[in-house]
Design a protein around this motif. Structure first.
Motif, PDB file in Angstrom:
ATOM      1  N   GLY A   1       0.817  -1.206   0.000  1.00  0.00           N
ATOM      2  CA  GLY A   1       0.000   0.000   0.000  1.00  0.00           C
ATOM      3  C   GLY A   1       0.850   1.255   0.000  1.00  0.00           C
ATOM      4  N   SER A   2       0.232   2.371  -0.423  1.00  0.00           N
ATOM      5  CA  SER A   2       0.851   3.695  -0.353  1.00  0.00           C
ATOM      6  C   SER A   2       0.199   4.485   0.769  1.00  0.00           C
ATOM      7  CB  SER A   2       0.669   4.459  -1.669  1.00  0.00           C
ATOM      8  OG  SER A   2       1.553   4.025  -2.670  1.00  0.00           O
ATOM      9  N   VAL A   3       1.009   5.234   1.515  1.00  0.00           N
ATOM     10  CA  VAL A   3       0.500   6.047   2.611  1.00  0.00           C
ATOM     11  C   VAL A   3       1.097   7.446   2.522  1.00  0.00           C
ATOM     12  CG1 VAL A   3       0.424   6.364   5.116  1.00  0.00           C
ATOM     13  CG2 VAL A   3       0.182   4.072   4.145  1.00  0.00           C
ATOM     14  N   CYS A   4       0.225   8.451   2.607  1.00  0.00           N
ATOM     15  CA  CYS A   4       0.664   9.847   2.668  1.00  0.00           C
ATOM     16  C   CYS A   4       0.757  10.268   4.132  1.00  0.00           C
ATOM     17  CB  CYS A   4      -0.317  10.746   1.919  1.00  0.00           C
ATOM     18  SG  CYS A   4      -0.002  12.516   2.156  1.00  0.00           S
ATOM     19  N   PRO A   5       1.903  10.782   4.574  1.00  0.00           N
ATOM     20  CA  PRO A   5       2.042  11.171   5.983  1.00  0.00           C
ATOM     21  C   PRO A   5       1.376  12.493   6.319  1.00  0.00           C
ATOM     22  CG  PRO A   5       4.063  11.636   4.808  1.00  0.00           C
ATOM     23  CD  PRO A   5       3.159  10.923   3.826  1.00  0.00           C
ATOM     24  N   GLY A   6       0.856  13.192   5.305  1.00  0.00           N
ATOM     25  CA  GLY A   6       0.277  14.510   5.536  1.00  0.00           C
ATOM     26  C   GLY A   6       1.340  15.597   5.452  1.00  0.00           C
TER      27      GLY A   6
ATOM     28  N   THR B   1       2.787  17.538  13.572  1.00  0.00           N
ATOM     29  CA  THR B   1       4.134  17.247  14.044  1.00  0.00           C
ATOM     30  C   THR B   1       4.524  15.850  13.576  1.00  0.00           C
ATOM     31  OG1 THR B   1       3.415  16.209  16.100  1.00  0.00           O
ATOM     32  CG2 THR B   1       3.717  18.618  16.109  1.00  0.00           C
ATOM     33  N   PRO B   2       5.821  15.547  13.502  1.00  0.00           N
ATOM     34  CA  PRO B   2       6.229  14.185  13.150  1.00  0.00           C
ATOM     35  C   PRO B   2       5.616  13.143  14.079  1.00  0.00           C
ATOM     36  CG  PRO B   2       8.108  15.644  12.986  1.00  0.00           C
ATOM     37  CD  PRO B   2       6.986  16.458  13.595  1.00  0.00           C
ATOM     38  N   ALA B   3       5.541  13.451  15.371  1.00  0.00           N
ATOM     39  CA  ALA B   3       4.972  12.492  16.331  1.00  0.00           C
ATOM     40  C   ALA B   3       3.513  12.192  16.001  1.00  0.00           C
ATOM     41  CB  ALA B   3       5.105  13.029  17.750  1.00  0.00           C
ATOM     42  N   GLN B   4       2.745  13.215  15.658  1.00  0.00           N
ATOM     43  CA  GLN B   4       1.332  13.010  15.322  1.00  0.00           C
ATOM     44  C   GLN B   4       1.173  12.197  14.045  1.00  0.00           C
ATOM     45  OE1 GLN B   4       0.365  17.194  15.201  1.00  0.00           O
ATOM     46  NE2 GLN B   4      -0.708  17.132  17.171  1.00  0.00           N
ATOM     47  N   SER B   5       1.932  12.557  13.031  1.00  0.00           N
ATOM     48  CA  SER B   5       1.832  11.862  11.746  1.00  0.00           C
ATOM     49  C   SER B   5       2.185  10.390  11.886  1.00  0.00           C
ATOM     50  CB  SER B   5       2.760  12.524  10.717  1.00  0.00           C
ATOM     51  OG  SER B   5       2.815  11.772   9.520  1.00  0.00           O
TER      52      SER B   5
END
Length: 249
Positions: A197-202, A216-220
């Motif tokens: 699968g492909s995932v966009c981190p936002g 934030t990186p932690a949230q993503s």
């Protein structure tokens, strides 16, 4: 446990580093976390994670160098042994700043495609024996990240349907290519019981995303790991936002 053995590329900083941190600090962490980057000797935060978490191992890997792939695959085999590799996260990527057509350069296109599209498919190919070995340890044909999976970290900017602003030629095109690779891998590897699968981190507050990003990186990464843990056959060959929203190709 998300998966027994995990390999993440691009771990010297940003999302890759945060992913290794959250995996290592989970209540039931993977038995083996392989954190790959070009210059692990310079990645001080990553070294601290290795010192404080026994299951974290650094791996020297330049995703744009074919010889580096061969050396890394041999090292992965030694680390995972007969368990195989359950989860490959192709996270390493580049994002040149060119925008409109008058600014794009030949070498930008070539270099961005090499890192963002060519490298993930070639690394996935090289690690297939390890992924298939992990998948074969589970009976049946159900798909999950815990069993065996390739997750490509893409971007909503790679969505052709959602492109209403143009520009960003190297990045958009390379991520669209990565999404096409995801789709083809999902078809080719279904019989091997490997989820793809492909995932966009936002839009995230990293060197790439800038300080004005809402996540934030932690949230993503927390959202991504939550999504990965829920993935099954319905997610195979699809493109998702970090919050679980399905994205159009």
């Amino acid at each position: 446990m998300l998966a027994r053995t995990v390999l993440v590329t691009g771990c010297s900083r940003g999302l890759g580093l945060e992913m290794v941190r959250q995996l290592a600090e989970a209540n039931t962490p993977p038995e083996v976390i392989i954190a790959a980057c070009r210059k692990p000797q310079d990645a001080q935060e990553l070294h601290q994670l290795c010192k404080s978490h026994q299951g974290v191992h650094t791996l020297k890997l330049d995703v744009a160098d074919e010889q580096s792939h061969s050396e890394a695959v041999a090292a992965v085999g030694q680390l995972v042994g007969g368990r195989g590799l359950n989860l490959l996260i192709n996270n390493a990527g580049v994002a040149p700043r060119s925008t409109r057509i008058n600014m794009v350069r030949w070498q930008q296109m070539v270099d961005t495609f090499t890192v963002n599209a060519v490298a993930p498919v070639m690394l996935s190919k090289a690690l297939l024996p390890q992924l298939k070995a992990a998948a074969a340890l589970t009976e049946g044909s159900d798909l999950s990240v815990q069993r065996a999976a390739i997750i490509n970290i893409s971007s909503i900017l790679g969505s052709i349907q959602n492109n209403d602003q143009g520009g960003l030629y190297p990045y958009r095109a390379s991520k669209a290519a990565l999404n096409a690779i995801t789709k083809s891998l999902s078809i080719d590897l279904r019989d091997s019981n490997i989820l793809v699968g492909s995932v966009c981190p936002g839009w995230v507050q990293t060197d790439m995303g800038g300080r004005n990003a809402p996540l934030t990186p932690a949230q993503s990464i927390a959202n991504i790991l939550r999504l990965l843990g829920s993935m099954n056959d319905a997610h195979h060959g699809q493109f998702y936002q970090q919050d679980g929203t399905k994205l159009p190709w």
